[in-house]
Every structure is written in structure tokens, then in C-alpha cells.
Design a protein around this motif. Sequence first.
Motif, PDB file in Angstrom:
ATOM      1  N   PRO A  46      -6.672 -28.380   8.432  1.00  0.00           N
ATOM      2  CA  PRO A  46      -7.912 -28.336   7.652  1.00  0.00           C
ATOM      3  C   PRO A  46      -8.101 -26.964   7.026  1.00  0.00           C
ATOM      4  O   PRO A  46      -7.892 -25.944   7.663  1.00  0.00           O
ATOM      5  CB  PRO A  46      -8.995 -28.635   8.690  1.00  0.00           C
ATOM      6  CG  PRO A  46      -8.394 -28.307   9.993  1.00  0.00           C
ATOM      7  CD  PRO A  46      -6.925 -28.539   9.868  1.00  0.00           C
ATOM      8  N   TYR A 120      -9.817 -33.236   4.035  1.00  0.00           N
ATOM      9  CA  TYR A 120      -9.043 -32.088   3.585  1.00  0.00           C
ATOM     10  C   TYR A 120      -9.568 -30.787   4.175  1.00  0.00           C
ATOM     11  O   TYR A 120      -8.814 -29.925   4.583  1.00  0.00           O
ATOM     12  CB  TYR A 120      -9.067 -32.038   2.051  1.00  0.00           C
ATOM     13  CG  TYR A 120      -8.109 -31.031   1.494  1.00  0.00           C
ATOM     14  CD1 TYR A 120      -8.553 -29.779   1.062  1.00  0.00           C
ATOM     15  CD2 TYR A 120      -6.763 -31.305   1.407  1.00  0.00           C
ATOM     16  CE1 TYR A 120      -7.675 -28.852   0.553  1.00  0.00           C
ATOM     17  CE2 TYR A 120      -5.878 -30.373   0.901  1.00  0.00           C
ATOM     18  CZ  TYR A 120      -6.343 -29.152   0.475  1.00  0.00           C
ATOM     19  OH  TYR A 120      -5.466 -28.223  -0.027  1.00  0.00           O
ATOM     20  N   ALA A 121     -10.889 -30.647   4.179  1.00  0.00           N
ATOM     21  CA  ALA A 121     -11.459 -29.370   4.623  1.00  0.00           C
ATOM     22  C   ALA A 121     -11.668 -29.321   6.138  1.00  0.00           C
ATOM     23  O   ALA A 121     -11.615 -28.256   6.733  1.00  0.00           O
ATOM     24  CB  ALA A 121     -12.785 -29.113   3.911  1.00  0.00           C
ATOM     25  N   LEU A 122     -11.937 -30.454   6.748  1.00  0.00           N
ATOM     26  CA  LEU A 122     -12.297 -30.437   8.163  1.00  0.00           C
ATOM     27  C   LEU A 122     -11.304 -31.176   9.050  1.00  0.00           C
ATOM     28  O   LEU A 122     -11.092 -30.784  10.181  1.00  0.00           O
ATOM     29  CB  LEU A 122     -13.689 -31.052   8.356  1.00  0.00           C
ATOM     30  CG  LEU A 122     -14.822 -30.216   7.775  1.00  0.00           C
ATOM     31  CD1 LEU A 122     -16.087 -31.030   7.629  1.00  0.00           C
ATOM     32  CD2 LEU A 122     -15.102 -29.031   8.669  1.00  0.00           C
TER      33      LEU A 122
END
Lengths: 192, 194
Positions: A46, A120-122
Motif C-alpha cells: 500500500p 491501492y493506498a491502503l
Amino acid sequence: MTAQPGAEAPLPSQSTGSGAAKLVIPCLVGALVALTLGVYGHVHHPTGIAVNLAGFSGPQSAKAWLATGAFIAAIIQVISALVMYGKIKVQAPPWIGSLHRWSGRIAFLLAVPVAVHCLYALGFQTFSTRVLIHSLLGCAFFGAFTVKMLVLPKKDMPGWLLPTLGGIAFTALTGVWFSSAYWFFSTFGIKR
Amino acid sequence: MRRNTPLLTLLAGAALGVVLLIASTMATPGTQSQYAAAGTAASPGATSSPSPSASPSPAGPHSPLRADYTGPVTGGGATVAVSVRGGKAIGFVCTAPGAATWLRGAAAAGLLQLAGPGHARLTGSYLDHRATGRARANGTQYRFAIHRVHQAGLHAAIVSRTAAACQPPAAPVDNGGGGGDNNGGGHHHGGGGD
């Protein structure tokens, strides 16, 4: 299912058998979708950031608002379904089917960017019960929605099938929203 | 149905997802080099890798992708630390040397969410120079406003949960590059606890 010209409708046992067989592929595809999302979320590192949306105080609140929009559209979908199936005793207007379909499309298309950002980020997280539930239900929602979309065009399905699939998708989305957007607004405040 | 509109909906969503995923990859500055560099001496002055000019930058104040923060809680009585690596964050709340509640969680675009045993929680925001928020450990609520530090070994100490992590914080360093004792010597144990 053999169809002789002029034949009666197939016996119930036959149509049930072939009906169930028609469900196998959609269910497998849906399961594959859910699994793929979960595996990607787990394997991918992430990044903490993803593509952003202007006009919000930050990506997290943008997601919370989009998710809330998706949730509201899903509620509209459920209510329109209840009208369509006669569970809500009102005169069903002719546009009720369109409302149902379009609210569903809006819910799905709003959910996609939220899910992309989240994955995607986490990533698929397990550090608290809340995020574990969110991660699992998030994958389950897209799997359930896939199954529903693949089953919709099929004929000769029992009448309870679509409402059940819709109910599963809605339940999953409700859990996803409560474990994220609701938590976000109650923790950080309802902000832009 | 004549046209398989449900399938069209599915495919439209999938296409949207792929496009956004690609855009996200392009928007992430130097992800590959970040994770390749983990474990070697990270450049002490950099708050984050330089982003390509074409990529959309996050709205609002900048939040770094790799940062450590530590300091006392407001009002004293405990020390708090958070270490951010990409989307993951780890940290602790220390009420006494050696008495630490270890936390792990997520950090994304300025927001922290960490959790630990015994319903321990840490939520807040993190920016280039400081992190603020609330923490709860052992039934006690804290608020914190802590500075970013360049403290060699802090991340590694949190990862390995050594008692050495639970110490009074080093003198806070406001801006990168002028770091007191850790110039270039920071051996960051990259990858984050899991």
C-alpha cells in the motif's frame, strides 16, 4: 434442456437442474473477482496515496462522500426493487425499472474509484476488526455484484434469485459503508 | 435482454477501475525506488521522493510517504510515536519505560488509523513536520501533537518492539537535512511490521 416444437414447459426438476447449472459460471466468476481483489490488496504494497479528486478536504473524505453516494443510490435501488416486486404497496410508475437500473449503475460506478483508492493506498488490512470486516466485505460486495450482473440476463431463473443476490450485494455494501465512511465521519467529523 | 446491459455495466466498471489504477500508479512518486531503497541509508533530508511534474498532487497540505514522529502526549504522562511507511503505519504509546502499547495500522494521505491490543486506538493526521490526534491505551485517552524526527533506529525499534523504543524523545528536528546525530547513518528497517 431439449425443446421439442410444441412441447410443454419442462418439468420442474429439469428446469431446476439446468437453472442451477447456469448459476455455476456466474458464481465462479464472482468468487474469482472477490478473490482477486483480496489477493491484490494483500500482495500489493500500500502506497498511502492514490489519484486524488479535487474539491474535497482530502482523499479520505472524498472516498467517504463517494461511498455515501453509492450507499444512497443502493438504498434507492432497494426501495425501487420493493416497489417493483409489490412489497411496497404503491402504484408502480412506468419508470421504476429505469430508476432501479440506473441507481444500481450509479452505485457501482461510484464504488469503483473508492475501491481502487482503498486497495491501492491502503490494501487489505487486518490491524483491527473494523478494517478486517471492511476488507472482507469490500471484496464480497464486488463478487456479489458480479454474480448479479451475470445472472440478470438469464432466463428461467427462480423468482427469488435476483432479490436474494441483490440483497446480498446490498448487505455487503452496507457493511462496507458502516466500517469505513460511517467510521470516518464519526471519527473525523462530517467535513467536505 | 437484447443487449446485455448488465455485462456492459460490469465491463464499464472494470474499465474505470483499470484506468484509475493506472492513473494511481503514475501518481505515486518513485514507488519502485522507495521499496528498493528500503534497508539502505535513506537520504535524511528528503520528505518524499521528487514527484514527476505530470502527476496530480494530493489536494491540501503535503503528507510524506516515509516519516517518523514521536513526542510526549499533551499534558504529559506518556510518549507517543508513529512511523509511516507508504500506506502502513506502526507506533506505540508508552506510559513508562518498557511499558508500551504497540500499535499498527494504516496511513493514507494525511490520516492515521492505528490499533493495538486492549482496544488501543490512535487516530489523527500527519503532515510534513508534525502529527496530531488522539490515542487511547489501557483505558486512558490522550491527545498528542508531536514533531517529526529523524531518529535512527526508531522504526526498527518499533518493528522489533524493543524496550529501547520507549524512551523520552530525542530533540525534535523541524526540517530535514539539519538532523543532529543521524546524518546518513539511519539504517531504516523498511517494510514495516506485519
